[in-house]
Design a protein around this motif. Structure first.
Motif, mmCIF file in Angstrom:
data_model
loop_
_atom_site.group_PDB
_atom_site.id
_atom_site.type_symbol
_atom_site.label_atom_id
_atom_site.label_comp_id
_atom_site.label_asym_id
_atom_site.label_seq_id
_atom_site.Cartn_x
_atom_site.Cartn_y
_atom_site.Cartn_z
ATOM 1 N N PHE A 119 0.828 -1.201 0.000
ATOM 2 C CA PHE A 119 0.000 0.000 0.000
ATOM 3 C C PHE A 119 0.863 1.251 0.000
ATOM 4 O O PHE A 119 2.054 1.223 0.309
ATOM 5 C CB PHE A 119 -0.921 0.025 1.227
ATOM 6 C CG PHE A 119 -0.205 0.371 2.505
ATOM 7 C CD1 PHE A 119 -0.167 1.684 2.958
ATOM 8 C CD2 PHE A 119 0.459 -0.607 3.235
ATOM 9 C CE1 PHE A 119 0.512 2.008 4.133
ATOM 10 C CE2 PHE A 119 1.138 -0.293 4.398
ATOM 11 C CZ PHE A 119 1.167 1.027 4.852
ATOM 12 N N VAL A 120 0.215 2.344 -0.325
ATOM 13 C CA VAL A 120 0.787 3.668 -0.147
ATOM 14 C C VAL A 120 -0.262 4.513 0.585
ATOM 15 O O VAL A 120 -1.462 4.353 0.348
ATOM 16 C CB VAL A 120 1.206 4.304 -1.494
ATOM 17 C CG1 VAL A 120 0.035 4.563 -2.401
ATOM 18 C CG2 VAL A 120 2.008 5.571 -1.290
ATOM 19 N N TRP A 121 0.195 5.339 1.521
ATOM 20 C CA TRP A 121 -0.679 6.273 2.226
ATOM 21 C C TRP A 121 -0.810 7.474 1.305
ATOM 22 O O TRP A 121 0.160 8.172 1.021
ATOM 23 C CB TRP A 121 -0.047 6.626 3.561
ATOM 24 C CG TRP A 121 -0.817 7.549 4.452
ATOM 25 C CD1 TRP A 121 -0.384 8.755 4.911
ATOM 26 C CD2 TRP A 121 -2.109 7.337 5.048
ATOM 27 N NE1 TRP A 121 -1.329 9.304 5.745
ATOM 28 C CE2 TRP A 121 -2.394 8.460 5.844
ATOM 29 C CE3 TRP A 121 -3.041 6.315 4.970
ATOM 30 C CZ2 TRP A 121 -3.578 8.584 6.558
ATOM 31 C CZ3 TRP A 121 -4.230 6.444 5.680
ATOM 32 C CH2 TRP A 121 -4.484 7.561 6.466
ATOM 33 N N GLU A 173 -0.940 11.491 -9.998
ATOM 34 C CA GLU A 173 -0.216 11.686 -8.740
ATOM 35 C C GLU A 173 -0.289 10.436 -7.859
ATOM 36 O O GLU A 173 0.721 9.969 -7.331
ATOM 37 C CB GLU A 173 -0.774 12.895 -8.007
ATOM 38 C CG GLU A 173 -0.041 13.235 -6.734
ATOM 39 C CD GLU A 173 -0.621 14.455 -6.017
ATOM 40 O OE1 GLU A 173 0.050 14.932 -5.098
ATOM 41 O OE2 GLU A 173 -1.743 14.900 -6.364
ATOM 42 N N SER A 174 -1.492 9.869 -7.721
ATOM 43 C CA SER A 174 -1.652 8.667 -6.893
ATOM 44 C C SER A 174 -0.954 7.471 -7.521
ATOM 45 O O SER A 174 -0.262 6.709 -6.837
ATOM 46 C CB SER A 174 -3.134 8.364 -6.687
ATOM 47 O OG SER A 174 -3.749 9.349 -5.896
ATOM 48 N N GLY A 175 -1.149 7.274 -8.815
ATOM 49 C CA GLY A 175 -0.503 6.154 -9.507
ATOM 50 C C GLY A 175 1.006 6.247 -9.460
ATOM 51 O O GLY A 175 1.701 5.245 -9.249
ATOM 52 N N ASP A 176 1.538 7.459 -9.642
ATOM 53 C CA ASP A 176 2.989 7.652 -9.585
ATOM 54 C C ASP A 176 3.528 7.397 -8.181
ATOM 55 O O ASP A 176 4.608 6.818 -8.019
ATOM 56 C CB ASP A 176 3.354 9.064 -10.049
ATOM 57 C CG ASP A 176 3.093 9.297 -11.533
ATOM 58 O OD1 ASP A 176 2.844 8.316 -12.272
ATOM 59 O OD2 ASP A 176 3.121 10.483 -11.945
ATOM 60 N N ALA A 177 2.786 7.829 -7.151
ATOM 61 C CA ALA A 177 3.215 7.603 -5.768
ATOM 62 C C ALA A 177 3.259 6.107 -5.462
ATOM 63 O O ALA A 177 4.201 5.615 -4.830
ATOM 64 C CB ALA A 177 2.289 8.328 -4.794
ATOM 65 N N ALA A 223 6.242 4.577 -7.399
ATOM 66 C CA ALA A 223 7.537 4.987 -6.854
ATOM 67 C C ALA A 223 7.842 4.279 -5.541
ATOM 68 O O ALA A 223 8.962 3.819 -5.317
ATOM 69 C CB ALA A 223 7.565 6.504 -6.654
ATOM 70 N N LYS A 224 6.843 4.165 -4.667
ATOM 71 C CA LYS A 224 7.085 3.556 -3.368
ATOM 72 C C LYS A 224 7.278 2.050 -3.473
ATOM 73 O O LYS A 224 8.131 1.470 -2.809
ATOM 74 C CB LYS A 224 5.929 3.854 -2.406
ATOM 75 C CG LYS A 224 6.146 3.230 -1.028
ATOM 76 C CD LYS A 224 5.031 3.527 -0.065
ATOM 77 C CE LYS A 224 5.317 2.897 1.289
ATOM 78 N NZ LYS A 224 4.175 2.964 2.173
ATOM 79 N N LEU A 225 6.464 1.407 -4.303
ATOM 80 C CA LEU A 225 6.429 -0.053 -4.290
ATOM 81 C C LEU A 225 7.186 -0.717 -5.443
ATOM 82 O O LEU A 225 7.333 -1.925 -5.462
ATOM 83 C CB LEU A 225 4.976 -0.519 -4.262
ATOM 84 C CG LEU A 225 4.231 0.014 -3.020
ATOM 85 C CD1 LEU A 225 2.743 -0.231 -3.141
ATOM 86 C CD2 LEU A 225 4.789 -0.581 -1.753
ATOM 87 N N GLY A 226 7.631 0.076 -6.418
ATOM 88 C CA GLY A 226 8.471 -0.471 -7.476
ATOM 89 C C GLY A 226 7.734 -1.229 -8.562
ATOM 90 O O GLY A 226 8.350 -1.969 -9.324
#
Length: 151
Positions: A45-47, A100-104, A107-110
């Motif tokens: 997940f990403v917050w 923005e959400s998709g990129d986050a 980026a976080k999860l690879g």
């Protein structure tokens, strides 16, 4: 005899919970079918702007179970340092996800499930957040209620 750390105050618990939401990659996600059959799976997940953004195959029980009630529970941490989130989940198609959400997420999860028709995102909006470590933190463990931080 094991010595326990003193109980954290509510402000520290909230900060520790937010730190986990920012830094942890994986959580346990629980949903239930319309018949009440539970499903518990680990998902990355990403917050994302006050919500959890996760991805799973659209045919997996976790995604299918979102339709009947939208209710989900998410836990971070281990049994002696728990963040428990109860909230409402919704399905978000990759094409409907903001850049923005998709990129986050990517980026976080690879990895990036956008453009993969077999995958959907789940966005979970917290209604309640509880955090505790040991028995001495059970009182006052509720940090959010009705999607509003109490601290």
């Amino acid at each position: 005899m094991t010595e326990r750390e003193p109980a954290r105050g509510p402000e520290q618990r909230k900060q520790d919970a937010l730190d986990r939401l920012e830094k942890d990659d994986d959580a346990w996600v629980a949903t239930a079918s319309a018949a009440g059959v539970p499903c518990l799976v680990p998902l990355s997940f990403v917050w994302d702007g006050g919500t959890l953004l996760l991805a799973t195959r659209r045919t997996n029980p976790t995604a299918v179970n979102v339709t009947p009630s939208g209710q989900a529970r998410v836990t971070l941490g281990h049994t002696r340092d728990v963040v428990l989130i109860e909230g409402t989940a919704e399905i978000v198609e990759g094409a409907d996800l903001s850049d923005e959400s998709g990129d986050a997420f990517a980026a976080k999860l690879g990895w990036d499930p956008r453009g993969r028709p077999a995958w959907v995102y789940l966005r979970i909006t917290p209604d309640t957040v509880k955090a505790w470590r040991e028995e001495n933190e059970l009182a006052g463990r509720e940090l959010m209620r009705g999607s509003t931080w109490l601290v």
